[in-house]
Design an enzyme around this catalytic site. Structure first.
Site, PDB file in Angstrom:
ATOM      1  N   SER A 162       0.872  -1.253  -0.091  1.00 28.36           N
ATOM      2  CA  SER A 162       0.031   0.078   0.012  1.00 28.36           C
ATOM      3  C   SER A 162       0.894   1.083   0.060  1.00 28.36           C
ATOM      4  CB  SER A 162      -1.086  -0.110   1.298  1.00 28.36           C
ATOM      5  OG  SER A 162      -0.192   0.159   2.509  1.00 28.36           O
ATOM      6  N   THR A 163       0.404   2.297  -0.625  1.00 25.62           N
ATOM      7  CA  THR A 163       1.061   3.623  -0.694  1.00 25.62           C
ATOM      8  C   THR A 163       0.318   4.685  -0.200  1.00 25.62           C
ATOM      9  OG1 THR A 163       0.407   4.066  -2.828  1.00 25.62           O
ATOM     10  CG2 THR A 163       2.624   2.944  -2.593  1.00 25.62           C
ATOM     11  N   VAL A 200       3.991   0.851   2.722  1.00 20.84           N
ATOM     12  CA  VAL A 200       4.175  -0.490   3.265  1.00 20.84           C
ATOM     13  C   VAL A 200       4.739  -1.489   2.075  1.00 20.84           C
ATOM     14  CG1 VAL A 200       3.025  -2.610   4.693  1.00 20.84           C
ATOM     15  CG2 VAL A 200       2.512  -0.149   4.918  1.00 20.84           C
ATOM     16  N   ASP A 208      -8.778   5.802  14.921  1.00 22.58           N
ATOM     17  CA  ASP A 208      -9.018   5.979  13.639  1.00 22.58           C
ATOM     18  C   ASP A 208      -9.382   4.724  12.969  1.00 22.58           C
ATOM     19  OD1 ASP A 208      -9.047   7.144  10.930  1.00 22.58           O
ATOM     20  OD2 ASP A 208      -7.100   6.593  10.504  1.00 22.58           O
ATOM     21  N   ASP A 245      -2.569   0.176  10.986  1.00 22.91           N
ATOM     22  CA  ASP A 245      -2.361   1.495  11.025  1.00 22.91           C
ATOM     23  C   ASP A 245      -2.659   2.362  12.431  1.00 22.91           C
ATOM     24  OD1 ASP A 245      -1.324   1.744   8.409  1.00 22.91           O
ATOM     25  OD2 ASP A 245      -3.260   2.407   7.367  1.00 22.91           O
TER      26      ASP A 245
END
Length: 235
Positions: A41-42, A48, A173, A190
């Site tokens: 993932s960006t 990551v 979150d 996260d």
């Protein structure tokens, strides 16, 4: 620099900044991983990657020093009694955030919550257990799957909120973008912004998490009493 380090540096020097390259090269030299395979993932603040160590996989999270939201990071760092004085430089804030996520993962695991296993935090690089299949493909996000038993999912995610709070931590979150699914088992990710329940913003973040759980419940048509759940935690 050894031949192994030179080869690693040659492959990745065009992808990462100089400071990050030195950190990754040192971690590779210490045999934490053999190679960085591809991005999972960006994002604006961190990317990551899947990495390999022999036949095993791990996750490498690289925090961006230049594009991270430093003011927001400071708001979550200042007032968290688990951490001392934080350097005011961009790199200092990002490195403190990396250490914070490592600590949060450790605390969440102690609380009995499903999170990636924390391996090592070094400057702006965080090494974690890989969340994926044996063939190396990552687990999907909750946002892209339809759970077979939504009521059980909501119950489990709510239990994570309660376990964290009772352990002195709040995620802050919690949403479908920060939950990965191992089959029907949710895993929180996260977790860098998570903070101690003694922080002045803790109650606000708890309310936000419960509100997001209620939105998930509504999406799956699962009954959820927001006020009741909030009262059960804040007495």
């Amino acid at each position: 620099m050894s031949l192994r380090e030179r080869e690693f540096f040659k492959i990745y020097q065009g992808i990462f900044d100089g400071g990050t390259m030195r950190t990754l090269t040192e971690l590779a030299r210490k045999r934490f991983f053999d190679s960085i395979d591809f991005p999972i993932s960006t994002g604006k603040e961190a990317d990551v990657y899947r990495a390999s160590k022999g036949p095993e996989f791990l996750a490498v999270k690289v925090y961006r020093v230049e594009t991270s939201n430093f003011k927001a990071m400071q708001n979550y760092l200042i007032g968290d009694k688990r951490f001392g004085r934080v350097k005011s430089s961009k790199r200092g804030i990002v490195e403190a955030w990396c250490q914070k996520e490592f600590r949060n993962l450790s605390d969440a695991m102690d609380a009995g919550v499903n999170v990636p296993y924390p391996i090592k935090a070094e400057k702006n690089v965080l090494l974690m257990g890989f969340l994926g299949e044996r063939d190396g493909s990552p687990f999907p996000m909750l946002k892209s799957v339809r759970p077979k038993n939504p009521a059980k999912l909501i119950k489990t995610v709510l239990s994570f909120v309660k376990k964290l709070w009772k352990h002195g931590l709040v995620h802050g979150d919690l949403n479908e973008f920060n939950i990965m699914m191992d089959g029907e088992k949710p895993i929180l990710i996260d977790i860098g912004q998570a903070m101690s329940t003694s922080h002045p913003m803790a109650l606000e973040l708890l309310e936000r998490d419960l509100l997001n759980v209620s939105k998930l419940a509504r999406r799956y048509n699962v009954p959820f009493d927001y006020e009741k759940e909030l009262r059960s935690l804040v007495k």
